[in-house]
Design a protein around this motif. Structure first.
Motif, PDB file in Angstrom:
ATOM      1  N   THR A  66      16.467  90.498 -14.535  1.00 29.83           N
ATOM      2  CA  THR A  66      15.424  91.141 -13.479  1.00 29.83           C
ATOM      3  C   THR A  66      14.912  92.252 -14.626  1.00 29.83           C
ATOM      4  O   THR A  66      15.360  92.798 -15.171  1.00 29.83           O
ATOM      5  CB  THR A  66      16.064  91.852 -12.445  1.00 29.83           C
ATOM      6  N   THR A  68      12.429  95.500 -13.737  1.00 33.81           N
ATOM      7  CA  THR A  68      12.013  96.538 -12.764  1.00 33.81           C
ATOM      8  C   THR A  68      11.332  97.592 -13.390  1.00 33.81           C
ATOM      9  O   THR A  68      11.855  98.262 -14.508  1.00 33.81           O
ATOM     10  CB  THR A  68      13.215  96.999 -11.884  1.00 33.81           C
ATOM     11  N   GLN A 119       9.150  94.203  -9.498  1.00 35.87           N
ATOM     12  CA  GLN A 119      10.264  93.343 -10.089  1.00 35.87           C
ATOM     13  C   GLN A 119       9.862  91.897 -10.243  1.00 35.87           C
ATOM     14  O   GLN A 119       9.423  91.297  -9.431  1.00 35.87           O
ATOM     15  CB  GLN A 119      11.659  93.543  -9.085  1.00 35.87           C
TER      16      GLN A 119
END
Length: 303
Positions: A66, A68, A119
């Motif tokens: 991920t 972000t 994200q």
């Protein structure tokens, strides 16, 4: 030089995620080959704490990374391995979930109540699905910017652009991730390796990404006086633009200028078995992951 054609434009759609966070999803949970090596892209922003303060309580991830990127407010995070931190304005976090992690992300607005972040999920290839989890946290000052004479600015969030290199490394999707501002009426081009898939996400102002002399906006279907009509929407806000093959993306900024993310990555081209926050290669691997979640063996000790 070949300008990449625009193969699709679409608006990010309202969505509620986590414990009630209002966000807009540009793509995710569709055909995974569409944006390979990327799986999902969310734009979470608001100026009312009730729309985001419930956050994203404890949840699992496996098989993905991920990314972000926070523009306003903060995001406090913690995980099952004891990691904790706060992402502030302009900062970036890469989390490699690998073989498994449980974590939470809790947004908080700034003094005016504003919260804004993005994200992006990158897929992990089979060889790295069960790698050890890890983090890279980058404060705003660590991410370099290039300012050009015509007023264009390019922040290199991940990757390298004209010799300006981000300190982030080791991401399986090997993305180039740029935060770009182009002043009103200016036309710019951005080189992108022909082997990569690419998209832009407009979040301020307007632009044309077609090979045109002036911005046309995005053709959208809207309801006007009870009828569905096709119109050119010049706002550009929350618009995803997907590109076809070529080695360059062209953009002409609209009357207010434009700010957008330009993201590209090399396709992984492997089978995808996907359920919520867990992404594996086969249905059997997916079932195994959920079995481990139920029996308490999902988080594996470091070795």
């Amino acid at each position: 030089m070949s300008i990449r054609p625009v193969i699709e434009t679409r608006r990010a759609q309202p969505h509620i995620e986590g414990a009630g966070v209002h966000l807009h999803r540009a793509f995710g949970f569709q055909d995974p080959t569409e944006a390979d090596p990327f799986l999902l892209f969310d734009d979470f922003r608001g100026d009312q704490p009730r729309d985001y303060s419930a956050g994203f309580p404890w949840h699992p991830h496996r098989g993905i990374e991920t990314i972000t990127y926070v523009l306003a407010g903060t995001v406090e995070h913690g995980d099952s391995l004891g990691n904790k931190g706060i992402l502030g304005p302009g900062s970036l976090q890469l989390m490699t979930a690998g073989r498994g992690i449980l974590h939470q992300e809790m947004p908080k607005g700034d003094a005016q109540g504003r919260m804004h972040g993005f994200q992006l999920w990158g897929n992990l290839p089979k060889a790295l699905k069960m790698t050890a989890p890890r983090y890279q946290d980058m404060p705003a000052e660590a991410l370099p910017e290039r300012h050009e004479d015509d007023g264009t600015s390019i922040r290199v969030v991940i990757g390298d652009w004209r010799g300006v290199k981000s300190p982030v490394d080791g991401i399986a999707a090997d993305p180039q991730y740029l935060d770009v501002f182009v002043p009103a009426g200016k036309r710019k081009s951005f080189k992108i390796d022909t082997r990569r898939r690419a998209f832009a996400y407009v979040f301020e102002g307007s632009a044309s990404f077609r090979d045109a002399a002036r911005p046309e906006g995005v053709l959208l279907e809207k309801e006007v006086q009870g009828r569905e009509v096709n119109i050119r929407d010049l706002s550009g806000n929350r618009t995803l633009v997907r590109f076809g093959a070529g080695d360059e993306v062209g953009v002409t900024a609209g009357p207010e200028g434009v700010r957008f993310l330009l993201v590209s990555g090399a396709p992984i081209e492997e089978p995808v078995a996907w359920a919520g926050p867990i992404v594996m290669n086969t249905e059997a691997e997916l079932r195994q992951a959920f079995t481990e979640l139920r029996n308490g063996t999902f988080i594996r000790p470091a070795h």
